[in-house]
Structures are given as C-alpha cells and as structure tokens.
Design a protein around this motif. Sequence first.
Motif, PDB file in Angstrom:
ATOM      1  N   LEU A  20      36.383  39.967   2.821  1.00 13.31           N
ATOM      2  CA  LEU A  20      35.607  40.440   3.973  1.00 13.31           C
ATOM      3  C   LEU A  20      36.584  41.074   4.953  1.00 13.31           C
ATOM      4  O   LEU A  20      37.667  40.530   5.190  1.00 13.31           O
ATOM      5  CB  LEU A  20      34.892  39.280   4.670  1.00 13.31           C
ATOM      6  CG  LEU A  20      34.022  38.339   3.837  1.00 13.31           C
ATOM      7  CD1 LEU A  20      33.465  37.225   4.724  1.00 13.31           C
ATOM      8  CD2 LEU A  20      32.889  39.089   3.160  1.00 13.31           C
ATOM      9  N   THR A  21      36.200  42.205   5.529  1.00 12.75           N
ATOM     10  CA  THR A  21      37.097  42.858   6.493  1.00 12.75           C
ATOM     11  C   THR A  21      36.312  43.839   7.359  1.00 12.75           C
ATOM     12  O   THR A  21      35.178  44.201   7.034  1.00 12.75           O
ATOM     13  CB  THR A  21      38.229  43.611   5.763  1.00 12.75           C
ATOM     14  OG1 THR A  21      39.172  44.091   6.727  1.00 12.75           O
ATOM     15  CG2 THR A  21      37.709  44.797   4.966  1.00 12.75           C
ATOM     16  N   ASN A  22      36.936  44.265   8.450  1.00 10.87           N
ATOM     17  CA  ASN A  22      36.403  45.388   9.224  1.00 10.87           C
ATOM     18  C   ASN A  22      37.361  46.589   9.132  1.00 10.87           C
ATOM     19  O   ASN A  22      37.269  47.523   9.908  1.00 10.87           O
ATOM     20  CB  ASN A  22      36.172  44.992  10.693  1.00 10.87           C
ATOM     21  CG  ASN A  22      37.440  44.427  11.342  1.00 10.87           C
ATOM     22  OD1 ASN A  22      38.468  44.249  10.684  1.00 10.87           O
ATOM     23  ND2 ASN A  22      37.365  44.139  12.626  1.00 10.87           N
ATOM     24  N   ASP A  23      38.271  46.522   8.162  1.00 10.47           N
ATOM     25  CA  ASP A  23      39.248  47.593   7.935  1.00 10.47           C
ATOM     26  C   ASP A  23      38.685  48.563   6.891  1.00 10.47           C
ATOM     27  O   ASP A  23      38.730  48.298   5.691  1.00 10.47           O
ATOM     28  CB  ASP A  23      40.568  46.975   7.453  1.00 10.47           C
ATOM     29  CG  ASP A  23      41.664  48.010   7.234  1.00 10.47           C
ATOM     30  OD1 ASP A  23      41.364  49.225   7.247  1.00 10.47           O
ATOM     31  OD2 ASP A  23      42.819  47.602   7.029  1.00 10.47           O
ATOM     32  N   LYS A  24      38.139  49.675   7.385  1.00 10.73           N
ATOM     33  CA  LYS A  24      37.475  50.624   6.470  1.00 10.73           C
ATOM     34  C   LYS A  24      38.444  51.248   5.472  1.00 10.73           C
ATOM     35  O   LYS A  24      38.074  51.589   4.352  1.00 10.73           O
ATOM     36  CB  LYS A  24      36.764  51.715   7.270  1.00 10.73           C
ATOM     37  CG  LYS A  24      35.541  51.201   8.017  1.00 10.73           C
ATOM     38  CD  LYS A  24      34.794  52.322   8.704  1.00 10.73           C
ATOM     39  CE  LYS A  24      33.454  51.841   9.230  1.00 10.73           C
ATOM     40  NZ  LYS A  24      33.552  50.713  10.146  1.00 10.73           N
TER      41      LYS A  24
END
Length: 198
Positions: A53-57
């Motif tokens: 899971l990440t918010n690093d596109k």
Amino acid sequence: MPLNYYVIYKPYEVLTRFTPEGNKSCLADYFKVPQDVYPVGRLDYDSEGLLLLTNDKSLNSRLLLPQHAHEREYWVQVDGAITNAAIKQLKEGVQISVDGKIHRTKPCFAEIFAAEPFLPPRNPPIRFRKSIPAPWIRMILQEGKNRQVRKMTAAVGFPTLRLVRYRIEHITVEGMQPGDMVQLSREEIHRKLQLTSF
C-alpha cells in the motif's frame, strides 16, 4: 504530503480496495492508513498474502510495468497429487485465457514443496478430503495476468485450493499473520524491491 509505504498480509476473502462492495470485506475493515494510500496491483478476493500500500504514484507505475519484471513468489495448494510432468509444463509455460484471448505464460520457476510450508491457518480452511492429496507447490513468476496462477494450475489439471502471495522481490510475509501491517521507509522499499534509481 509525506510518502507512506506499507506491507500488509491481506486476509482471505477481502477485496483489494478500501471501499466495500455488497457484504464483502475490504481493506478498510483491517487496515487504518492515510486516505490517499491505495494498493499497488491487486490480489484476488479469494487469495491471501503480500500486498503493498502506498501513496507514491511512481512506485505503482514502476512495479506494474511489464519491462521491470519483478519476481512474485506464490505458495499454492493444489487439488490432487501434482506430477513432475505438470510441474515441467508450468515451468515451460502454458496457454491460458486473458481477456478472451489466448496467452502463453512466460517460463517460470515451479517446484513441489517436500513438506507443507509454515503458514497461518486459513479462515475458513479449505475443504479437507482424506482420499485426495492437497500438496503445496512454489511458483515464481515475472508477470501478473488476472488470476494467472489459478489459470495455470487448472491448465495442467490441478486446480488451486489455496493461494498465498509470499514474496515480491525481497519483501515477504514471513512471520506475518492475516491482517498484519508493517510500515517501511522509502529507502527500505526501494532497496527490497531492487529499484535502483530514486
């Protein structure tokens, strides 16, 4: 906005998304993360194991592009005493249907576990049948078509009973239980995924 990276063990029968659908469980039922965090790739509702899971596109695009060919290791329990001939077929590649088209899978690594691997019990467990063996095999792929592992084992005559994604590159779920989450730094995630340039 800080970049966040999480390794989770997705439980069985949980959707790979944070929004519910009907009466099915979703990631939000198990994992509390910032709102902009989302899963990288997918893991089927009826599969378990490693999910990032990440918010690093940028991480998302780099991991999912076929040319980067990251190793994904699956531990697969199959229905019936799988043969060496079937393992050889898996290694060499088999024909499966992807989006209505025939796809020949790339050569991969496959072997039969000598003993049942150590994994958390599944809830609910697979249906036990005394007269039919349910051995485990290890498969390492460098591609990730929709339901590919299940389609591959079915193509050689041994349907998948239980499927656990154990590893992506050097990140594993060893020692984790379904519903566990570990946060990693950007440096750690890049090192373990062997992403050389930042």
